[in-house]
Design a protein around this motif. Sequence first.
Motif, PDB file in Angstrom:
ATOM      1  N   TYR A  16      17.569  38.548  10.089  1.00 25.75           N
ATOM      2  CA  TYR A  16      18.772  37.712  10.163  1.00 25.75           C
ATOM      3  C   TYR A  16      18.747  36.610   9.110  1.00 25.75           C
ATOM      4  CZ  TYR A  16      22.610  35.003  12.057  1.00 25.75           C
ATOM      5  OH  TYR A  16      23.795  34.334  12.204  1.00 25.75           O
ATOM      6  N   GLU A  19      19.560  38.404   5.757  1.00 23.05           N
ATOM      7  CA  GLU A  19      20.832  39.098   5.581  1.00 23.05           C
ATOM      8  C   GLU A  19      22.015  38.342   6.173  1.00 23.05           C
ATOM      9  OE1 GLU A  19      21.149  42.140   4.091  1.00 23.05           O
ATOM     10  OE2 GLU A  19      19.025  42.346   3.631  1.00 23.05           O
ATOM     11  N   ALA A  20      21.738  37.316   6.953  1.00 25.09           N
ATOM     12  CA  ALA A  20      22.804  36.528   7.581  1.00 25.09           C
ATOM     13  C   ALA A  20      23.643  37.365   8.534  1.00 25.09           C
ATOM     14  CB  ALA A  20      23.701  35.859   6.544  1.00 25.09           C
ATOM     15  N   ARG A  21      23.075  38.434   9.046  1.00 26.27           N
ATOM     16  CA  ARG A  21      23.766  39.234  10.063  1.00 26.27           C
ATOM     17  C   ARG A  21      22.706  39.957  10.878  1.00 26.27           C
ATOM     18  NH1 ARG A  21      23.317  44.572   8.830  1.00 26.27           N
ATOM     19  NH2 ARG A  21      22.793  45.035   6.684  1.00 26.27           N
ATOM     20  N   SER A  24      21.847  46.823  12.285  1.00 24.54           N
ATOM     21  CA  SER A  24      22.363  47.892  13.133  1.00 24.54           C
ATOM     22  C   SER A  24      21.187  48.581  13.821  1.00 24.54           C
ATOM     23  CB  SER A  24      23.137  48.901  12.294  1.00 24.54           C
ATOM     24  OG  SER A  24      22.246  49.632  11.480  1.00 24.54           O
ATOM     25  N   ARG A  54      22.255  37.977  22.068  1.00 27.42           N
ATOM     26  CA  ARG A  54      23.464  38.054  22.880  1.00 27.42           C
ATOM     27  C   ARG A  54      24.366  39.185  22.398  1.00 27.42           C
ATOM     28  NH1 ARG A  54      26.427  33.167  21.395  1.00 27.42           N
ATOM     29  NH2 ARG A  54      25.367  33.484  19.415  1.00 27.42           N
ATOM     30  N   ASP A  56      28.658  39.934  22.043  1.00 32.43           N
ATOM     31  CA  ASP A  56      29.965  39.324  22.219  1.00 32.43           C
ATOM     32  C   ASP A  56      30.841  40.242  23.065  1.00 32.43           C
ATOM     33  OD1 ASP A  56      30.829  41.356  20.658  1.00 32.43           O
ATOM     34  OD2 ASP A  56      31.415  40.130  18.956  1.00 32.43           O
ATOM     35  N   THR A  57      32.099  39.850  23.183  1.00 33.11           N
ATOM     36  CA  THR A  57      32.992  40.571  24.091  1.00 33.11           C
ATOM     37  C   THR A  57      33.192  42.029  23.670  1.00 33.11           C
ATOM     38  OG1 THR A  57      34.792  39.630  22.786  1.00 33.11           O
ATOM     39  CG2 THR A  57      34.282  38.571  24.873  1.00 33.11           C
ATOM     40  N   LYS A  58      32.986  42.316  22.407  1.00 25.81           N
ATOM     41  CA  LYS A  58      33.164  43.680  21.925  1.00 25.81           C
ATOM     42  C   LYS A  58      31.866  44.468  21.970  1.00 25.81           C
ATOM     43  CE  LYS A  58      37.460  44.176  19.785  1.00 25.81           C
ATOM     44  NZ  LYS A  58      37.866  43.423  18.612  1.00 25.81           N
ATOM     45  N   ARG A  60      29.157  43.695  20.345  1.00 23.32           N
ATOM     46  CA  ARG A  60      28.354  43.543  19.135  1.00 23.32           C
ATOM     47  C   ARG A  60      27.184  42.584  19.367  1.00 23.32           C
ATOM     48  NH1 ARG A  60      33.380  43.961  17.360  1.00 23.32           N
ATOM     49  NH2 ARG A  60      33.905  45.337  15.628  1.00 23.32           N
ATOM     50  N   LEU A  62      24.747  39.567  18.689  1.00 18.48           N
ATOM     51  CA  LEU A  62      24.780  38.252  18.057  1.00 18.48           C
ATOM     52  C   LEU A  62      23.387  37.647  18.126  1.00 18.48           C
ATOM     53  CD1 LEU A  62      28.068  36.687  19.474  1.00 18.48           C
ATOM     54  CD2 LEU A  62      27.687  37.834  17.290  1.00 18.48           C
ATOM     55  N   PHE A  67      17.566  31.627  16.842  1.00 19.27           N
ATOM     56  CA  PHE A  67      17.486  32.241  15.519  1.00 19.27           C
ATOM     57  C   PHE A  67      17.566  31.220  14.399  1.00 19.27           C
ATOM     58  CE2 PHE A  67      17.870  36.974  15.479  1.00 19.27           C
ATOM     59  CZ  PHE A  67      17.438  37.128  16.774  1.00 19.27           C
ATOM     60  N   LEU A  68      18.353  30.226  14.597  1.00 20.33           N
ATOM     61  CA  LEU A  68      18.539  29.254  13.531  1.00 20.33           C
ATOM     62  C   LEU A  68      17.992  27.887  13.897  1.00 20.33           C
ATOM     63  CD1 LEU A  68      22.120  30.183  12.383  1.00 20.33           C
ATOM     64  CD2 LEU A  68      20.019  30.377  11.061  1.00 20.33           C
TER      65      LEU A  68
END
Lengths: 192, 192
Positions: A16, A19-21, A24, A54, A56-58, A60, A62, A67-68
């Motif tokens: 993270y 790559e800031a994300r 997968s 975590r 999210d509602t979809k 995905r 998080l 993490f930060l």
Amino acid sequence: MPRSPIEYLAELKLFYREEARMPSFSEMLGLFGVKSKNAVSRIVHELTQNKLIRRDTKGRLLPGHSFLGIKVLGFIEAGFPAPAEEQLVDTITLDEYLVQNHRDTFMLKVSGDSMIDAGIQPGDLVLLERGRAARNGDIVVAEIDHQWTMKYYEKRNGKVRLVPANKRYKAIIPKERLLISGVVIAVVRKYR
Amino acid sequence: MPRSPIEYLAELKLFYREEARMPSFSEMLGLFGVKSKNAVSRIVHELTQNKLIRRDTKGRLLPGHSFLGIKVLGFIEAGFPAPAEEQLVDTITLDEYLVQNHRDTFMLKVSGDSMIDAGIQPGDLVLLERGRAARNGDIVVAEIDHQWTMKYYEKRNGKVRLVPANKRYKAIIPKERLLISGVVIAVVRKYR
DNA sequence: TTGACATGTGAACGATCGTCCACTATACTG
DNA sequence: CAGTATAGTGGACGATCGTTCACATGTCAA
């Protein structure tokens, strides 16, 4: 070789930060050293249960709060024990902690020493919020004669004064209307 | 109604702050008020060209630097002009700016006033990095008699002294070996 | 009005996503 | 040893991803 959830979490954090994300599931195959997405799925499920990451509602993934964030250990001179488990440590991100209204917040570098007695030194960064109502005792940045200056805001009997935190300077009494560019909400000093 | 790139960017920032991730193209349909992914694709392309958002090696969208950063405007008492274009403003995130080695960085809340003359007041947060070699003049947190204390690190002729920034306290000369818990790399004070 | 260009629509496409299932390998228990 | 969880494999699946295409609409100048 079975690995602990914390080791998996460490891999995710590394990814993270680079790559800031979030990766997968396919990418986690490599990160975790397993060969089936089902295995990844279980690991992710466990980390989610422990609230280390975590969704999210979809659905995905998080990053979790750790993490930060930076670890906050406690008080100096309190003789606290160093927590061994990373999970037990509270973490905060400085941006979250200091900034409330992101859009109206900006920074300035201090160049004078007029606030030295308030612990604000030349070279410090001050965090300002535009549009806040200044209260008595606040430190504000105001515009006087097309110059910006940083002073204490003091209001007595309806009269406003701008008071420096340095005996070598005098207080300013604004003649016309006072233009307050921002209220100081935080000070940041970087040593090296 | 055609909108400017900056307005689109604002929508993306809003989404990113709420969801902590970039929206998918489908989600951008709603954000941008268009009905085809092709339109979204062009907008994204333009924003990417202007470096307002980025793509990683896999082609995924990443937030631009301005998404989390705080605007840095300039120096106090310099009479600078306020930049009208948001793009022209430099932005930094505090965490990025202050933290170099994330894993070994932690925070403490200051409770004493022994460093008051160095502009470190009770209630301030100090950012510490574990494992750094202390240099002359650094502020360090050291362990003495199972207590943590914050002082200037001073080394002369091979002798180490811990010097407070407050005349009411005396310097400490460690008898046995000195246990440095961390070197202060930054100070953060929050007013409100 | 006409042509040129920019911008948006709607649909088709292959790629990748995360979930799920049946099966296998490993570890632990009695 | 057999019996039973626990954890990983490998593949199938539908959903969603971002890209790309032909075509429609809007804008502006000649």
